[in-house]
Design a protein around this motif. Structure first.
Motif, PDB file in Angstrom:
ATOM      1  N   PHE A  21     -48.909  40.264 -28.572  1.00 55.67           N
ATOM      2  CA  PHE A  21     -48.963  39.315 -29.790  1.00 55.67           C
ATOM      3  C   PHE A  21     -50.135  39.512 -30.703  1.00 55.67           C
ATOM      4  O   PHE A  21     -50.380  39.563 -31.800  1.00 55.67           O
ATOM      5  CB  PHE A  21     -49.365  37.980 -28.990  1.00 55.67           C
ATOM      6  CG  PHE A  21     -48.048  37.213 -28.825  1.00 55.67           C
ATOM      7  CD1 PHE A  21     -47.531  36.371 -29.663  1.00 55.67           C
ATOM      8  CD2 PHE A  21     -47.587  37.422 -27.203  1.00 55.67           C
ATOM      9  CE1 PHE A  21     -46.421  35.819 -29.201  1.00 55.67           C
ATOM     10  CE2 PHE A  21     -46.309  36.619 -26.843  1.00 55.67           C
ATOM     11  CZ  PHE A  21     -45.652  36.009 -28.177  1.00 55.67           C
ATOM     12  N   ALA A  22     -51.202  40.212 -30.040  1.00 56.80           N
ATOM     13  CA  ALA A  22     -52.631  40.321 -30.746  1.00 56.80           C
ATOM     14  C   ALA A  22     -52.404  41.777 -31.627  1.00 56.80           C
ATOM     15  O   ALA A  22     -53.176  41.616 -32.605  1.00 56.80           O
ATOM     16  CB  ALA A  22     -53.722  40.737 -29.605  1.00 56.80           C
ATOM     17  N   LEU A  23     -51.492  42.753 -31.378  1.00 53.60           N
ATOM     18  CA  LEU A  23     -51.281  43.794 -31.914  1.00 53.60           C
ATOM     19  C   LEU A  23     -50.155  43.570 -33.051  1.00 53.60           C
ATOM     20  O   LEU A  23     -50.265  44.296 -34.140  1.00 53.60           O
ATOM     21  CB  LEU A  23     -50.827  45.002 -31.206  1.00 53.60           C
ATOM     22  CG  LEU A  23     -51.907  45.691 -30.180  1.00 53.60           C
ATOM     23  CD1 LEU A  23     -51.286  46.354 -29.059  1.00 53.60           C
ATOM     24  CD2 LEU A  23     -52.846  46.330 -30.995  1.00 53.60           C
ATOM     25  N   GLY A  24     -49.501  42.596 -33.032  1.00 54.49           N
ATOM     26  CA  GLY A  24     -48.466  42.303 -33.863  1.00 54.49           C
ATOM     27  C   GLY A  24     -46.850  42.357 -33.056  1.00 54.49           C
ATOM     28  O   GLY A  24     -46.269  42.991 -32.658  1.00 54.49           O
ATOM     29  N   ILE A  25     -46.613  40.991 -32.652  1.00 54.30           N
ATOM     30  CA  ILE A  25     -45.406  40.556 -31.727  1.00 54.30           C
ATOM     31  C   ILE A  25     -44.119  41.121 -32.750  1.00 54.30           C
ATOM     32  O   ILE A  25     -43.070  41.607 -32.072  1.00 54.30           O
ATOM     33  CB  ILE A  25     -45.263  39.022 -31.649  1.00 54.30           C
ATOM     34  CG1 ILE A  25     -44.110  38.988 -30.578  1.00 54.30           C
ATOM     35  CG2 ILE A  25     -44.983  38.272 -32.755  1.00 54.30           C
ATOM     36  CD1 ILE A  25     -44.311  39.735 -29.239  1.00 54.30           C
ATOM     37  N   MET A  26     -44.085  41.376 -34.060  1.00 59.20           N
ATOM     38  CA  MET A  26     -43.066  41.633 -34.603  1.00 59.20           C
ATOM     39  C   MET A  26     -42.871  43.267 -34.990  1.00 59.20           C
ATOM     40  O   MET A  26     -42.306  43.872 -35.768  1.00 59.20           O
ATOM     41  CB  MET A  26     -42.926  41.106 -36.085  1.00 59.20           C
ATOM     42  CG  MET A  26     -42.733  39.647 -35.998  1.00 59.20           C
ATOM     43  SD  MET A  26     -41.191  39.046 -34.836  1.00 59.20           S
ATOM     44  CE  MET A  26     -41.491  37.325 -34.741  1.00 59.20           C
ATOM     45  N   SER A  27     -44.039  43.949 -34.306  1.00 59.41           N
ATOM     46  CA  SER A  27     -43.833  45.536 -34.383  1.00 59.41           C
ATOM     47  C   SER A  27     -43.254  46.522 -33.418  1.00 59.41           C
ATOM     48  O   SER A  27     -43.348  46.024 -32.502  1.00 59.41           O
ATOM     49  CB  SER A  27     -45.537  45.945 -34.303  1.00 59.41           C
ATOM     50  OG  SER A  27     -45.550  47.336 -34.473  1.00 59.41           O
ATOM     51  N   ILE A  28     -42.146  46.829 -34.020  1.00 61.69           N
ATOM     52  CA  ILE A  28     -41.208  47.580 -33.214  1.00 61.69           C
ATOM     53  C   ILE A  28     -41.970  48.689 -32.462  1.00 61.69           C
ATOM     54  O   ILE A  28     -41.748  49.087 -31.427  1.00 61.69           O
ATOM     55  CB  ILE A  28     -39.849  48.043 -33.953  1.00 61.69           C
ATOM     56  CG1 ILE A  28     -38.845  48.603 -32.961  1.00 61.69           C
ATOM     57  CG2 ILE A  28     -40.190  49.099 -34.848  1.00 61.69           C
ATOM     58  CD1 ILE A  28     -38.357  47.300 -32.141  1.00 61.69           C
ATOM     59  N   VAL A  29     -43.103  49.401 -33.187  1.00 65.09           N
ATOM     60  CA  VAL A  29     -43.613  50.492 -32.629  1.00 65.09           C
ATOM     61  C   VAL A  29     -44.555  49.837 -31.365  1.00 65.09           C
ATOM     62  O   VAL A  29     -44.463  50.639 -30.302  1.00 65.09           O
ATOM     63  CB  VAL A  29     -44.706  51.244 -33.657  1.00 65.09           C
ATOM     64  CG1 VAL A  29     -45.509  52.041 -32.944  1.00 65.09           C
ATOM     65  CG2 VAL A  29     -43.725  51.661 -34.712  1.00 65.09           C
ATOM     66  N   TRP A  30     -45.539  48.852 -31.588  1.00 61.28           N
ATOM     67  CA  TRP A  30     -46.201  48.345 -30.290  1.00 61.28           C
ATOM     68  C   TRP A  30     -45.395  47.568 -29.328  1.00 61.28           C
ATOM     69  O   TRP A  30     -45.722  47.718 -28.039  1.00 61.28           O
ATOM     70  CB  TRP A  30     -47.312  47.411 -31.109  1.00 61.28           C
ATOM     71  CG  TRP A  30     -48.145  48.187 -31.598  1.00 61.28           C
ATOM     72  CD1 TRP A  30     -48.540  48.191 -33.054  1.00 61.28           C
ATOM     73  CD2 TRP A  30     -49.227  49.123 -31.046  1.00 61.28           C
ATOM     74  NE1 TRP A  30     -49.661  49.265 -33.247  1.00 61.28           N
ATOM     75  CE2 TRP A  30     -49.963  49.755 -32.120  1.00 61.28           C
ATOM     76  CE3 TRP A  30     -49.584  49.506 -29.553  1.00 61.28           C
ATOM     77  CZ2 TRP A  30     -51.115  50.550 -31.667  1.00 61.28           C
ATOM     78  CZ3 TRP A  30     -50.511  50.240 -29.399  1.00 61.28           C
ATOM     79  CH2 TRP A  30     -51.255  50.849 -30.370  1.00 61.28           C
ATOM     80  N   MET A  31     -44.248  47.084 -29.739  1.00 60.65           N
ATOM     81  CA  MET A  31     -43.276  46.697 -28.624  1.00 60.65           C
ATOM     82  C   MET A  31     -42.762  47.778 -27.685  1.00 60.65           C
ATOM     83  O   MET A  31     -42.930  47.646 -26.563  1.00 60.65           O
ATOM     84  CB  MET A  31     -42.089  46.052 -29.399  1.00 60.65           C
ATOM     85  CG  MET A  31     -40.972  45.549 -28.545  1.00 60.65           C
ATOM     86  SD  MET A  31     -39.658  44.943 -29.486  1.00 60.65           S
ATOM     87  CE  MET A  31     -38.226  44.971 -28.348  1.00 60.65           C
ATOM     88  N   ALA A  32     -42.587  49.083 -28.370  1.00 63.76           N
ATOM     89  CA  ALA A  32     -42.012  50.118 -27.620  1.00 63.76           C
ATOM     90  C   ALA A  32     -43.314  50.561 -26.694  1.00 63.76           C
ATOM     91  O   ALA A  32     -43.054  51.097 -25.496  1.00 63.76           O
ATOM     92  CB  ALA A  32     -41.757  51.062 -28.472  1.00 63.76           C
ATOM     93  N   VAL A  33     -44.552  50.602 -27.385  1.00 65.02           N
ATOM     94  CA  VAL A  33     -45.795  51.082 -26.511  1.00 65.02           C
ATOM     95  C   VAL A  33     -45.924  50.218 -25.127  1.00 65.02           C
ATOM     96  O   VAL A  33     -46.275  50.911 -24.185  1.00 65.02           O
ATOM     97  CB  VAL A  33     -46.857  51.012 -27.376  1.00 65.02           C
ATOM     98  CG1 VAL A  33     -48.349  51.334 -26.625  1.00 65.02           C
ATOM     99  CG2 VAL A  33     -46.813  52.137 -28.699  1.00 65.02           C
ATOM    100  N   VAL A  34     -45.914  48.956 -25.473  1.00 63.27           N
ATOM    101  CA  VAL A  34     -46.190  48.082 -24.506  1.00 63.27           C
ATOM    102  C   VAL A  34     -45.118  48.074 -23.451  1.00 63.27           C
ATOM    103  O   VAL A  34     -45.385  48.126 -22.127  1.00 63.27           O
ATOM    104  CB  VAL A  34     -46.191  46.423 -24.929  1.00 63.27           C
ATOM    105  CG1 VAL A  34     -46.152  45.469 -23.690  1.00 63.27           C
ATOM    106  CG2 VAL A  34     -47.595  46.429 -25.584  1.00 63.27           C
TER     107      VAL A  34
END
Length: 272
Positions: A202-215
């Motif tokens: 959420f803090a990085l951007g819940i709608m970011s597919i890149v950070w979703m993949a990283v997490v």
């Protein structure tokens, strides 16, 4: 047998079961792939960086459930495969009911996150606004996630996630209702293990597919890498670096959208 050796044996036994239950694992991975595809389509153009608007409750929960299937099914597939092998003489629906219970727990966690964000925005209108407190809240959230990695509670929850055989034997319930209850319980341990990583998303951007993949990658690393401590310390290091960068140089974080006056407002209802 030492804890480290036992932990490695548990992980290997789950993957052995996954090899036996290739059809089930392929189905779970296919659902995850479809979830990634659908989520990427839904999120296109919506990433406003930290504390991106969550939209209306029904829309958010729909996206959240698909996200959880995409992010979590690859790492929980060995556990479901092991459960399937243990119930091979019972209903073939049991593993799918187990997976459904697992998703229900994560759905409840998503609903809690939505309500928390709505209350925080209503009580403190500037709480998530980037140029006021949003940057500091984002950086602090990621640093808290890093510290949580080293807590006893995280260690216990991660141990349950990494020990599928021990979990299944200790929580066994017969029948389809039992499968659902076991899925709920497994999901609860997973939430206990991963809630801080999801808060960091959420803090990085819940709608970011890149950070979703990283997490999702960090979650899979912690749950499946044979060297548990290395995985935990690696995740902690990544989160510490991200938290410090968020507080000092957010523009240096790769693939993160730094909010501006022209981006979507943070953590406010959208399309409700």
């Amino acid at each position: 047998m030492t804890t480290r050796v036992a932990d490695g044996v548990e992980v290997r036994s789950a993957f052995a079961a996954a090899r036996v239950r290739l059809g089930l694992v392929a189905l779970l991975l296919a659902i995850a792939v479809a979830g990634w595809w659908w989520t990427a389509r839904q999120m296109r153009g919506m990433d406003a960086g930290p504390w991106t608007s969550l939209g209306g409750l029904s829309w958010f929960l729909l996206v959240w459930v698909v996200m959880m299937a995409a992010m979590m099914f690859p790492s929980v597939a060995p556990t479901i495969a092991l459960y399937s092998r243990m119930t091979r003489q019972r209903s073939p629906l049991s593993p799918l009911i187990f997976a459904g219970g697992y998703l229900v727990t994560w759905t409840a966690a998503g609903a809690f996150a939505f309500v928390f964000g709505a209350i925080a925005s209503r009580e403190r209108g500037d709480f998530f606004v980037w140029d006021r407190g949003g940057q500091w809240v984002a950086g602090g959230t990621i640093l808290v996630a890093a510290l949580y990695e080293l807590t006893p509670l995280k260690d216990v929850c991660l141990g349950k996630c990494r020990s599928p055989l021990g979990f299944l034997l200790g929580s066994w319930r017969d029948g389809l209702p039992g499968a659902f209850r076991m899925g709920l319980k497994n999901g609860a341990w997973c939430v206990g293990c991963c809630w801080a990583l999801m808060a960091a998303l959420f803090a990085l951007g819940i709608m970011s597919i890149v950070w979703m993949a990283v997490v999702a990658g960090l979650i899979a690393l912690e749950k499946t890498l044979p060297w548990r401590r290395i995985a935990t310390y690696a995740t902690t290091t990544v989160l510490l670096v991200l938290g410090i960068l968020m507080l000092t140089a957010p523009g240096a974080i790769p693939a993160m959208t730094v909010p501006t006056s022209s981006t979507m407002p943070q953590m406010t209802p959208m399309g409700s």
